[in-house]
Design a protein around this motif. Structure first.
Motif, PDB file in Angstrom:
ATOM      1  N   ASP A  11     -23.826  -5.339 -24.106  1.00 43.63           N
ATOM      2  CA  ASP A  11     -22.521  -5.561 -23.463  1.00 43.63           C
ATOM      3  C   ASP A  11     -21.389  -5.252 -24.442  1.00 43.63           C
ATOM      4  O   ASP A  11     -21.621  -5.088 -25.637  1.00 43.63           O
ATOM      5  CB  ASP A  11     -22.403  -6.981 -22.898  1.00 43.63           C
ATOM      6  CG  ASP A  11     -22.705  -8.046 -23.950  1.00 43.63           C
ATOM      7  OD1 ASP A  11     -22.614  -7.746 -25.162  1.00 43.63           O
ATOM      8  OD2 ASP A  11     -23.037  -9.184 -23.562  1.00 43.63           O
ATOM      9  N   SER A  13     -17.239  -5.625 -26.036  1.00 37.28           N
ATOM     10  CA  SER A  13     -16.144  -6.551 -26.321  1.00 37.28           C
ATOM     11  C   SER A  13     -15.064  -5.751 -27.045  1.00 37.28           C
ATOM     12  O   SER A  13     -15.283  -4.585 -27.397  1.00 37.28           O
ATOM     13  CB  SER A  13     -16.626  -7.705 -27.196  1.00 37.28           C
ATOM     14  OG  SER A  13     -17.140  -7.198 -28.411  1.00 37.28           O
ATOM     15  N   GLU A  14     -13.908  -6.380 -27.268  1.00 34.29           N
ATOM     16  CA  GLU A  14     -12.865  -5.719 -28.061  1.00 34.29           C
ATOM     17  C   GLU A  14     -12.552  -6.582 -29.274  1.00 34.29           C
ATOM     18  O   GLU A  14     -12.329  -7.783 -29.138  1.00 34.29           O
ATOM     19  CB  GLU A  14     -11.612  -5.503 -27.217  1.00 34.29           C
ATOM     20  CG  GLU A  14     -10.676  -4.498 -27.868  1.00 34.29           C
ATOM     21  CD  GLU A  14      -9.389  -4.305 -27.077  1.00 34.29           C
ATOM     22  OE1 GLU A  14      -9.461  -3.857 -25.939  1.00 34.29           O
ATOM     23  OE2 GLU A  14      -8.325  -4.611 -27.649  1.00 34.29           O
ATOM     24  N   VAL A  15     -12.583  -5.982 -30.462  1.00 38.08           N
ATOM     25  CA  VAL A  15     -12.309  -6.718 -31.693  1.00 38.08           C
ATOM     26  C   VAL A  15     -11.231  -5.956 -32.470  1.00 38.08           C
ATOM     27  O   VAL A  15     -11.431  -4.786 -32.814  1.00 38.08           O
ATOM     28  CB  VAL A  15     -13.594  -6.859 -32.554  1.00 38.08           C
ATOM     29  CG1 VAL A  15     -13.287  -7.630 -33.840  1.00 38.08           C
ATOM     30  CG2 VAL A  15     -14.699  -7.561 -31.779  1.00 38.08           C
ATOM     31  N   LYS A  19     -13.209  -0.897 -29.691  1.00 38.25           N
ATOM     32  CA  LYS A  19     -14.265  -1.126 -28.707  1.00 38.25           C
ATOM     33  C   LYS A  19     -15.578  -1.376 -29.451  1.00 38.25           C
ATOM     34  O   LYS A  19     -16.029  -0.518 -30.226  1.00 38.25           O
ATOM     35  CB  LYS A  19     -14.391   0.102 -27.803  1.00 38.25           C
ATOM     36  CG  LYS A  19     -15.297  -0.115 -26.611  1.00 38.25           C
ATOM     37  CD  LYS A  19     -15.320   1.139 -25.720  1.00 38.25           C
ATOM     38  CE  LYS A  19     -16.190   0.907 -24.493  1.00 38.25           C
ATOM     39  NZ  LYS A  19     -16.341   2.117 -23.680  1.00 38.25           N
ATOM     40  N   ARG A  22     -22.586  -5.234 -28.352  1.00 36.89           N
ATOM     41  CA  ARG A  22     -23.828  -5.770 -28.904  1.00 36.89           C
ATOM     42  C   ARG A  22     -24.919  -4.770 -28.580  1.00 36.89           C
ATOM     43  O   ARG A  22     -25.049  -4.315 -27.440  1.00 36.89           O
ATOM     44  CB  ARG A  22     -24.154  -7.127 -28.281  1.00 36.89           C
ATOM     45  CG  ARG A  22     -23.218  -8.234 -28.745  1.00 36.89           C
ATOM     46  CD  ARG A  22     -23.763  -9.614 -28.376  1.00 36.89           C
ATOM     47  NE  ARG A  22     -24.035  -9.725 -26.958  1.00 36.89           N
ATOM     48  CZ  ARG A  22     -25.025 -10.474 -26.446  1.00 36.89           C
ATOM     49  NH1 ARG A  22     -25.809 -11.177 -27.238  1.00 36.89           N
ATOM     50  NH2 ARG A  22     -25.219 -10.529 -25.139  1.00 36.89           N
ATOM     51  N   GLN A  31     -23.664  -6.117 -33.904  1.00 38.75           N
ATOM     52  CA  GLN A  31     -22.368  -5.641 -33.415  1.00 38.75           C
ATOM     53  C   GLN A  31     -22.167  -4.196 -33.870  1.00 38.75           C
ATOM     54  O   GLN A  31     -22.337  -3.898 -35.054  1.00 38.75           O
ATOM     55  CB  GLN A  31     -21.239  -6.496 -33.998  1.00 38.75           C
ATOM     56  CG  GLN A  31     -20.964  -7.792 -33.266  1.00 38.75           C
ATOM     57  CD  GLN A  31     -20.248  -7.587 -31.937  1.00 38.75           C
ATOM     58  OE1 GLN A  31     -19.536  -6.604 -31.767  1.00 38.75           O
ATOM     59  NE2 GLN A  31     -20.468  -8.492 -31.009  1.00 38.75           N
TER      60      GLN A  31
END
Lengths: 84, 370
Positions: A11, A13-15, A19, A22, A31
């Motif tokens: 899936d 996420s944004e950090v 972009k 996992r 990550q």
């Protein structure tokens, strides 16, 4: 050093504006930065090097070349058989 | 693991080896460019599956090995500063500079940390605003997107205490240097799969045409390598010299455009010194002017360090495919992975280190018989 390993995208996420995803490597989850493979979706296999996905694995190409290689020997065996 | 296990199938490997034996009619010398390929070839004994006419020589594609001695001395000088946290990939720690390695520098009190990804350094920089965090940015084109992103992101986020010590090297210029050498033996290349995942393979087409050598972009698993050899030998026997893509499940001709774009925004091509080989024009990356505040070489004033290499070892000839590791009199004696004399013994992907790990007992037995 240029080691890169295929892993399955779980899936996203944004950090810090990047972009990320996992990614599972045979059960080990890390990550991974997905900025260079923006079209990858969950379930795709991506090739990962030092925490960055560099390429999305082409499942059709993998299947096609593997089948060709498996058939290599069969042709050889047929030729050998007809010569005997 | 999917896309790994099936490419280690012994039955398929034997079939391809059989096809190679059927195809070959005379001697050929092939070079695998990448150190990861060398490691796989020696580990799985791929060369032992090939007919004796096909000789594999091992190329210069291990960035740990070819990082110049003076760049390692620069790393040591920076790492020893009390205001610095020095970050590196783990495989650089044991590489000797002109006096010591980074592990010994660490034992002398330097704050040296192993990271998995250059992005980890940004987290360390944010957590330690009173320290200067330096990443040892080595690698071929494969690693350039990661290092470019770290610098780009630092600039975007205003992380001013992050610096990159850049020692990037490029594959096509060293292939040309090998082909131009008067002692060159290489007649074809297994091209570097993961470098081409980033760069594609267009830039190999002029090399193939100019020097009339087949270049087959090849993966890293045993079956990839055997198929790469088969495609190469088919070209050689037919008198063809094209760029072919064995690793099509990963690579396209264009490569990763997004990665190339960021590389071109952050880095520019420069001359670069290679350990064991010497200086090659336009064979590396350095940071562009806009990113000079993140350039460790400039900020820490180590640009003037200039170190000469020992003349004892033959790693330069090994890197060019002229000699094999066991042809060196120091191999396994004065020169071991614990005490490497030169480039090709310093990393597990160096040809000498791979022979030491997987072949040394056989070599020692042959030497004692002769």
């Amino acid at each position: 050093m240029c080691l890169a390993i295929p892993g399955k995208v779980i899936d996203f996420s944004e950090v810090d504006g990047m972009k990320m995803a996992r990614v599972s490597f045979g059960g080990m989850v890390k990550q991974v930065c997905m900025e260079y493979t923006p079209h990858a979706v969950a379930g795709d296999y991506v090739l990962v090097h030092v925490g960055f996905a560099l390429s999305t694995m082409n499942a059709d190409e993998a299947e096609r070349t593997y089948r060709l290689l498996e058939e290599l020997g069969q042709l050889t065996e047929l030729e050998d058989g007809s010569a005997a | 693991m999917k896309y790994v296990d099936e490419y280690r199938d012994q039955e398929v490997a034997q079939k391809i080896a059989g096809e190679i034996r059927k195809t070959v009619t005379r001697p050929w010398v092939l070079m695998e460019v990448c150190g990861g390929q060398t490691h796989s070839i020696v580990k799985y004994g791929i060369d032992h599956l090939l007919p004796e006419e096909v000789e594999l020589v091992h190329g210069p594609g291990c960035p740990v090995c070819v990082t110049s001695l003076e760049m390692i001395d620069k790393a040591h000088r920076i790492a020893l500063r009390p205001d610095v946290i020095f970050c590196s990939f783990g495989d650089m720690l044991r590489v000797p500079g002109s006096e010591v390695d980074l592990l010994i520098v660490k034992s002398r009190g330097a704050d040296i940390r192993v990271v998995y990804s250059p992005l980890d350094c940004l987290k360390i920089a944010k957590a330690n605003p009173d320290k200067k965090v330096v990443f040892f940015g080595i690698g071929f084109e494969t690693t350039a997107p990661a290092n470019a992103m770290a610098v780009w992101q630092a600039k975007q986020e205003g992380i001013r205490n992050f610096y990159l010590l850049v020692s990037h090297v490029l594959v096509p210029p060293v292939m040309s240097a090998i082909l131009q050498s008067p002692v060159n033996r290489v007649q074809a290349f297994l091209g570097p799969g993961h470098v081409c995942a980033v760069m594609g393979y267009r830039e190999y087409e002029p090399i193939s045409a100019r020097y009339k050598v087949p270049i087959v972009i090849t993966g890293f698993e045993p079956i990839d390598l055997l198929e790469g050899v088969l495609k190469t030998v088919q070209q050689l026997e037919a008198g063809r010299f094209d760029v072919e893509n064995q690793y099509s499940r990963v690579i396209t001709r264009e490569g990763n455009i997004a990665a190339q774009k960021l590389i071109n925004m952050v880095f520019e091509v420069c001359d670069r010194k290679w350990r064991g080989v010497g200086s090659i024009p336009k064979s590396g990356y350095k940071l562009q002017y806009d990113f000079r505040d993140h350039d460790a070489e400039r900020v820490f004033e180590v640009e003037e360090i200039d170190t000469q290499e020992s003349s004892l070892c033959i790693s330069g000839l090994v890197l060019k495919g002229v000699k094999k590791p066991h042809e060196c009199t120091a191999f396994g004696k004065e020169c071991t992975p614990e005490h490497p004399l030169g480039a090709t013994m310093v990393s597990s992907e160096g040809a000498c280190a791979a022979y030491y790990a997987y072949r040394r007992h056989g070599i020692a037995a042959r030497q004692s018989r002769s």
